[in-house]
Motif scaffolding. Structure first.
Motif, PDB file in Angstrom:
ATOM      1  N   VAL A   1       0.822  -1.215   0.000  1.00 57.94           N
ATOM      2  CA  VAL A   1       0.000   0.000   0.000  1.00 57.94           C
ATOM      3  C   VAL A   1       0.858   1.267   0.000  1.00 57.94           C
ATOM      4  O   VAL A   1       0.641   2.167  -0.831  1.00 57.94           O
ATOM      5  N   PRO A   2       1.846   1.418   0.897  1.00 60.86           N
ATOM      6  CA  PRO A   2       2.662   2.643   0.870  1.00 60.86           C
ATOM      7  C   PRO A   2       3.415   2.849  -0.439  1.00 60.86           C
ATOM      8  O   PRO A   2       3.486   3.976  -0.943  1.00 60.86           O
ATOM      9  N   VAL A   3       3.977   1.774  -0.997  1.00 60.77           N
ATOM     10  CA  VAL A   3       4.737   1.917  -2.243  1.00 60.77           C
ATOM     11  C   VAL A   3       3.812   2.291  -3.399  1.00 60.77           C
ATOM     12  O   VAL A   3       4.124   3.179  -4.206  1.00 60.77           O
ATOM     13  N   THR A   4       2.667   1.636  -3.488  1.00 63.53           N
ATOM     14  CA  THR A   4       1.721   1.945  -4.561  1.00 63.53           C
ATOM     15  C   THR A   4       1.215   3.379  -4.445  1.00 63.53           C
ATOM     16  O   THR A   4       1.111   4.100  -5.452  1.00 63.53           O
ATOM     17  N   ALA A   5       0.919   3.803  -3.222  1.00 62.33           N
ATOM     18  CA  ALA A   5       0.464   5.180  -3.020  1.00 62.33           C
ATOM     19  C   ALA A   5       1.552   6.182  -3.385  1.00 62.33           C
ATOM     20  O   ALA A   5       1.277   7.229  -3.990  1.00 62.33           O
ATOM     21  N   ALA A   6       2.793   5.869  -3.043  1.00 63.92           N
ATOM     22  CA  ALA A   6       3.898   6.777  -3.359  1.00 63.92           C
ATOM     23  C   ALA A   6       4.086   6.938  -4.865  1.00 63.92           C
ATOM     24  O   ALA A   6       4.489   8.005  -5.338  1.00 63.92           O
TER      25      ALA A   6
ATOM     26  N   TRP B   1       3.939   4.937   7.586  1.00 65.50           N
ATOM     27  CA  TRP B   1       4.261   4.258   8.847  1.00 65.50           C
ATOM     28  C   TRP B   1       3.013   3.659   9.495  1.00 65.50           C
ATOM     29  O   TRP B   1       3.024   2.514   9.957  1.00 65.50           O
ATOM     30  N   VAL B   2       1.942   4.437   9.533  1.00 62.89           N
ATOM     31  CA  VAL B   2       0.702   3.943  10.133  1.00 62.89           C
ATOM     32  C   VAL B   2       0.183   2.736   9.364  1.00 62.89           C
ATOM     33  O   VAL B   2      -0.264   1.738   9.943  1.00 62.89           O
ATOM     34  N   SER B   3       0.254   2.799   8.046  1.00 62.31           N
ATOM     35  CA  SER B   3      -0.215   1.695   7.214  1.00 62.31           C
ATOM     36  C   SER B   3       0.605   0.435   7.446  1.00 62.31           C
ATOM     37  O   SER B   3       0.052  -0.664   7.607  1.00 62.31           O
TER      38      SER B   3
ATOM     39  N   TYR C   1      -4.030   4.034   5.760  1.00 57.40           N
ATOM     40  CA  TYR C   1      -3.280   4.986   4.930  1.00 57.40           C
ATOM     41  C   TYR C   1      -4.203   6.085   4.413  1.00 57.40           C
ATOM     42  O   TYR C   1      -3.856   7.272   4.437  1.00 57.40           O
ATOM     43  N   LEU C   2      -5.371   5.688   3.958  1.00 57.95           N
ATOM     44  CA  LEU C   2      -6.326   6.648   3.413  1.00 57.95           C
ATOM     45  C   LEU C   2      -6.795   7.629   4.483  1.00 57.95           C
ATOM     46  O   LEU C   2      -6.841   8.848   4.258  1.00 57.95           O
ATOM     47  N   ILE C   3      -7.121   7.115   5.662  1.00 58.70           N
ATOM     48  CA  ILE C   3      -7.636   7.968   6.733  1.00 58.70           C
ATOM     49  C   ILE C   3      -6.584   8.971   7.193  1.00 58.70           C
ATOM     50  O   ILE C   3      -6.857  10.174   7.330  1.00 58.70           O
ATOM     51  N   VAL C   4      -5.373   8.487   7.438  1.00 60.15           N
ATOM     52  CA  VAL C   4      -4.310   9.382   7.915  1.00 60.15           C
ATOM     53  C   VAL C   4      -4.009  10.463   6.886  1.00 60.15           C
ATOM     54  O   VAL C   4      -3.840  11.641   7.232  1.00 60.15           O
ATOM     55  N   THR C   5      -3.973  10.099   5.634  1.00 60.59           N
ATOM     56  CA  THR C   5      -3.670  11.079   4.593  1.00 60.59           C
ATOM     57  C   THR C   5      -4.761  12.135   4.478  1.00 60.59           C
ATOM     58  O   THR C   5      -4.479  13.337   4.392  1.00 60.59           O
ATOM     59  N   LEU C   6      -6.007  11.712   4.495  1.00 59.63           N
ATOM     60  CA  LEU C   6      -7.107  12.663   4.337  1.00 59.63           C
ATOM     61  C   LEU C   6      -7.276  13.566   5.557  1.00 59.63           C
ATOM     62  O   LEU C   6      -7.646  14.739   5.423  1.00 59.63           O
ATOM     63  N   LEU C   7      -6.995  13.038   6.747  1.00 50.82           N
ATOM     64  CA  LEU C   7      -7.194  13.822   7.959  1.00 50.82           C
ATOM     65  C   LEU C   7      -6.005  14.714   8.298  1.00 50.82           C
ATOM     66  O   LEU C   7      -6.179  15.794   8.871  1.00 50.82           O
TER      67      LEU C   7
END
Length: 245
Positions: free
Chosen positions: A161-166, A178-180, A222-228
């Motif tokens: 998830v972190p690599v794909t999002a990056a 990190w949270v993810s 990952y989604l929640i931390v990024t959006l918030l």
């Protein structure tokens, strides 16, 4: 769980070593097609082995037993040599990948003042430590299949998830990564231990459910931390060079 292989460092390092982006792209596609074609060979042999040797106690011995049963001594020698070579090739790539990750992404983050001339001795020591740990894990786990599934699941729940999002999301950031990683890995481990208590007596459904839950938690967190928190997070600056000599 096969998605975890996509972000495996031992595979990515081959693309990063390409001369240019075009070569990296098409070589990865070509390798993927060849992987599927070559990968069907042991699958077909395994299916044939179940019919030819129905009483085989350990299914992981199908290939060697088929070779011993049907190959003449010279071809058997070539087969065993090729098998050992393939294992050694994969093992050294994994060792170097683990060493690179530990040295550059863990040790240098904790001790940023390490000089460049000390990186090679540090990498050598790390390689030995990783090798010893790997041998210990291999001895403890009874089946290669379970060991491989756990390896892929680790990459899937922790890194995919972190690599794909990056790669595809402009809002990707370190805190969400990190949270993810922590939440996905914790969910995966927690589900396994709550249902079995160890890694040696796990049925396939538990393997797959644990990985699915871990991957889902990693994505959602990952989604929640990024959006918030995105507005409060400073962009991560990538290092331009290694530590000074």
């Amino acid at each position: 769980m096969g998605l975890g292989c996509i972000v495996g460092q031992d595979l990515i390092q081959r693309s990063l070593a390409s001369k240019n982006e075009k070569i990296a792209k098409y070589s990865a596609i070509t390798a993927g097609v060849c992987y599927i074609m070559v990968g069907t060979i042991p699958i077909m042999l395994g299916l044939a082995g179940r019919l030819i040797m129905p009483g085989l106690e350990d299914p992981e011995h199908v290939m060697p037993n088929l070779a011993i049963e049907f190959l003449p001594p010279f071809l058997l020698m070539l087969f065993m040599g090729a098998l050992i070579s393939a294992i050694m090739s994969s093992a050294d790539s994994s060792l170097l990948a683990a060493t690179s990750l530990m040295t550059n992404n863990v040790i240098l983050k904790i001790f940023p003042r390490v000089k460049r001339k000390n990186l090679l001795p540090l990498a050598r020591v790390t390689t030995v430590i990783v090798a010893v740990i790997s041998v210990g894990v291999a001895i403890r786990v009874k089946q290669i299949y379970h060991l491989m599934v756990n390896s892929w699941a680790t990459l899937f729940v922790g890194i995919f998830v972190p690599v794909t999002a990056a790669l595809y999301w402009k809002k990707a950031n370190k805190l969400a990564a990190w949270v993810s990683m922590v939440s996905g890995t914790a969910t995966w481990l927690g589900y396994i231990f709550l249902n079995t208590g160890n890694f040696q007596e796990i049925s396939d459904p538990i393997f797959y459910k644990a990985a699915a839950y871990g991957g889902a938690v990693a994505f959602v967190s990952y989604l929640i931390v990024t959006l918030l928190r995105y507005d409060r997070i400073k962009p991560t600056k990538l290092p331009s060079e290694y530590p000074p000599a």
